[in-house]
Structure formats: C-alpha cells, structure tokens
Design a protein around this motif. Structure first.
Motif, short mmCIF file in Angstrom:
data_model
loop_
_atom_site.label_atom_id
_atom_site.label_comp_id
_atom_site.label_asym_id
_atom_site.label_seq_id
_atom_site.Cartn_x
_atom_site.Cartn_y
_atom_site.Cartn_z
N ILE A 211 0.85 -1.18 0.00
CA ILE A 211 0.00 0.00 0.00
C ILE A 211 0.88 1.23 0.00
CG2 ILE A 211 -1.84 1.21 1.22
CD1 ILE A 211 -2.41 -1.62 2.53
N PHE A 212 0.76 2.04 -1.04
CA PHE A 212 1.57 3.25 -1.20
C PHE A 212 3.07 2.95 -1.10
CE2 PHE A 212 -2.42 5.30 0.23
CZ PHE A 212 -2.61 6.14 -0.84
N SER A 213 3.48 1.77 -1.51
CA SER A 213 4.88 1.36 -1.40
C SER A 213 5.31 0.58 -2.63
CB SER A 213 5.09 0.47 -0.18
OG SER A 213 4.77 1.14 1.00
N PRO A 214 6.59 0.58 -2.91
CA PRO A 214 7.11 -0.29 -3.97
C PRO A 214 7.50 -1.65 -3.39
CG PRO A 214 8.83 1.18 -3.25
CD PRO A 214 7.58 1.54 -2.46
N VAL B 244 -2.08 -1.65 -3.73
CA VAL B 244 -2.94 -0.47 -3.76
C VAL B 244 -2.04 0.76 -3.82
CG1 VAL B 244 -4.76 0.84 -2.60
CG2 VAL B 244 -4.70 -1.66 -2.39
N PHE B 245 -2.14 1.53 -4.89
CA PHE B 245 -1.31 2.73 -5.09
C PHE B 245 0.17 2.40 -4.92
CE2 PHE B 245 -5.36 4.81 -3.88
CZ PHE B 245 -5.51 5.63 -4.98
N GLY B 246 0.60 1.28 -5.42
CA GLY B 246 1.99 0.86 -5.33
C GLY B 246 2.33 -0.02 -6.52
N GLY B 247 3.45 -0.68 -6.43
CA GLY B 247 3.80 -1.57 -7.52
C GLY B 247 5.21 -2.08 -7.40
N GLY B 248 5.59 -2.90 -8.39
CA GLY B 248 6.93 -3.43 -8.40
C GLY B 248 7.00 -4.78 -9.05
N GLU B 249 7.96 -5.60 -8.57
CA GLU B 249 8.23 -6.90 -9.17
C GLU B 249 8.25 -7.99 -8.11
OE1 GLU B 249 11.91 -6.64 -11.29
OE2 GLU B 249 11.03 -5.45 -12.89
N LEU B 250 7.71 -9.13 -8.49
CA LEU B 250 7.74 -10.32 -7.66
C LEU B 250 8.40 -11.42 -8.49
CD1 LEU B 250 6.82 -11.66 -5.02
CD2 LEU B 250 4.66 -12.17 -6.13
N ASP B 251 9.58 -11.87 -8.06
CA ASP B 251 10.37 -12.83 -8.82
C ASP B 251 10.22 -14.22 -8.21
OD1 ASP B 251 12.23 -14.26 -10.26
OD2 ASP B 251 13.85 -12.80 -10.00
N ILE C 196 -4.91 -2.34 -7.51
CA ILE C 196 -5.82 -1.20 -7.56
C ILE C 196 -4.97 0.06 -7.60
CG2 ILE C 196 -7.69 0.02 -6.39
CD1 ILE C 196 -8.30 -2.67 -4.97
N PHE C 197 -5.07 0.81 -8.69
CA PHE C 197 -4.24 2.00 -8.91
C PHE C 197 -2.76 1.68 -8.73
CE2 PHE C 197 -8.31 4.07 -7.90
CZ PHE C 197 -8.41 4.96 -8.95
N GLY C 198 -2.36 0.52 -9.19
CA GLY C 198 -0.96 0.10 -9.08
C GLY C 198 -0.67 -1.02 -10.04
N GLY C 199 0.54 -1.51 -10.02
CA GLY C 199 0.90 -2.57 -10.93
C GLY C 199 1.92 -3.53 -10.34
N LEU C 200 1.90 -4.76 -10.85
CA LEU C 200 2.81 -5.78 -10.37
C LEU C 200 3.26 -6.64 -11.55
CD1 LEU C 200 4.10 -6.97 -7.79
CD2 LEU C 200 2.19 -8.58 -7.72
N LYS C 201 4.56 -6.84 -11.63
CA LYS C 201 5.13 -7.74 -12.63
C LYS C 201 5.57 -8.99 -11.90
CE LYS C 201 8.75 -8.05 -16.12
NZ LYS C 201 9.85 -7.32 -16.80
N ILE C 202 5.06 -10.15 -12.36
CA ILE C 202 5.38 -11.42 -11.74
C ILE C 202 6.21 -12.23 -12.73
CG2 ILE C 202 4.45 -13.54 -10.74
CD1 ILE C 202 1.85 -11.96 -10.21
N MET C 203 7.40 -12.63 -12.30
CA MET C 203 8.28 -13.43 -13.15
C MET C 203 8.27 -14.86 -12.63
SD MET C 203 11.28 -10.60 -13.50
CE MET C 203 11.12 -10.08 -11.80
N ILE C 204 7.95 -15.81 -13.54
CA ILE C 204 7.82 -17.20 -13.15
C ILE C 204 8.85 -18.07 -13.87
CG2 ILE C 204 5.37 -16.95 -12.62
CD1 ILE C 204 4.81 -18.42 -15.29
N PRO C 205 9.10 -19.29 -13.38
CA PRO C 205 10.04 -20.18 -14.07
C PRO C 205 9.55 -20.56 -15.47
CG PRO C 205 9.64 -20.95 -11.83
CD PRO C 205 8.66 -19.86 -12.10
N LYS C 206 10.46 -20.90 -16.35
CA LYS C 206 10.12 -21.24 -17.73
C LYS C 206 9.32 -22.54 -17.84
CE LYS C 206 13.71 -18.68 -20.07
NZ LYS C 206 12.92 -17.63 -20.63
N ASN C 207 9.45 -23.44 -16.85
CA ASN C 207 8.72 -24.69 -16.92
C ASN C 207 7.32 -24.61 -16.30
OD1 ASN C 207 9.65 -24.51 -14.27
ND2 ASN C 207 9.85 -26.72 -14.05
N TRP C 208 6.79 -23.42 -16.12
CA TRP C 208 5.45 -23.22 -15.62
C TRP C 208 4.55 -22.72 -16.74
CZ3 TRP C 208 5.20 -20.38 -10.25
CH2 TRP C 208 5.91 -21.12 -9.29
#
Length: 164
Positions: free
Chosen positions: A66-69, A87-94, A112-124
C-alpha cells in the motif's frame, strides 16, 4: 513522493469530473481499508525505499503493498502460492527460483491504482482468470511446462503482468 501524491490527486479530480462521481469518497474509503489491511497483516510502518530488494524463503505469500514499492525474490523449496494486494503501489515479484512439490499453484493478485510484474520459471504455464477494469491482466509467458500457476484476481485502474 510529493509528485506521486499530486498526480494521484489530479487523477482523482479528473475521474470525478469525467464520471460525475465523488471519487474522493471512494479514494478515502480505499485508504481506510488499506490502513486496516496493513494493521491486520502486521505490516511494519513506513514506506520501503525504492531500491530496497528483499529475498524470502516463504512457502505461502501474504503481501499487502500500500503506497509502497516492492522488489521481492522468493526462493522457497516448497512454494504453494498466496495472495498479493497492491494499492497505489507496484513493483516486481520474482518467483523464478522457487521449487514446488505440487503441479498446481493457486495465487490471487489484485492491483488497484498500481501494478505488479510477476516473473515465473520457464517450466510453468499460466491459467489466468484475472479481470481487468480500466487496467490490464497480461500473460506474456511461453505456456509450456508441467506446473500450472492458477492466477485469479483483478486489476482496477492498474495492471498485472506475468512473464518468464
């Protein structure tokens, strides 16, 4: 930080004028809910520094951003999924370094009013049931593998991107 708050205020004013709704009331409600979630989940006070990267071996995620990266790498030996709310934040989850005993992993991701990039293994492979409302729930993976990530949730004025 002042630029972000000013930008959010201008967006809310613009949305209020465009839709004829009082988005200040909605934004205030979302902020109160976010603070309540932060208190219930036991999150520490303060805002994470933008360059702060965290590594965790947890098997089940329970994140409220929330309001954080966030820049977090999971290195679990038995990853089981979890819930992430942005919520009003974002970043990456590896998740590229995780291992799992099961063939199906359940995750719920809401932005919600933010974004998230999720990086998963190639065998998924990804089975995405995300809903986008004035936002995006995008799957940019190759789709091959023996482990399935069942992803559900919503992107409201925000986005969720899944990549390998």
């Amino acid at each position: 930080m002042g630029r972000i708050i000013a930008g959010i205020v201008l967006i809310i004013i613009g949305l209020s004028a465009f839709f004829g709704e009082n988005f200040f009331k909605i934004a205030f409600s979302v902020i109160l809910i976010a603070i309540g979630v932060r208190i219930l989940t036991g999150r520490r006070r303060g805002i994470a520094l933008s360059g702060e990267k965290r590594t965790s071996g947890e098997d089940y995620l329970n994140e409220a951003i929330i309001f954080s990266p966030i820049e977090k790498t999971i290195t679990s030996e038995n990853f089981q999924g979890g819930k992430v709310v942005v919520v009003f934040g974002g970043g990456e989850l590896d998740l590229r370094e995780v291992k799992t005993a099961g063939e199906n992993i359940e995750m719920e991701v809401t932005a919600i009013f933010g974004g998230l990039k999720i990086m998963i293994p190639k065998n998924w492979k990804v089975n995405s049931k995300g809903t986008a409302i004035f936002g995006g729930y995008d799957n940019h993976t190759s789709g091959a593998g023996n482990i399935t990530l069942n992803l559900k949730g919503a992107a409201i004025f925000g986005g969720v991107e899944i990549t390998n």
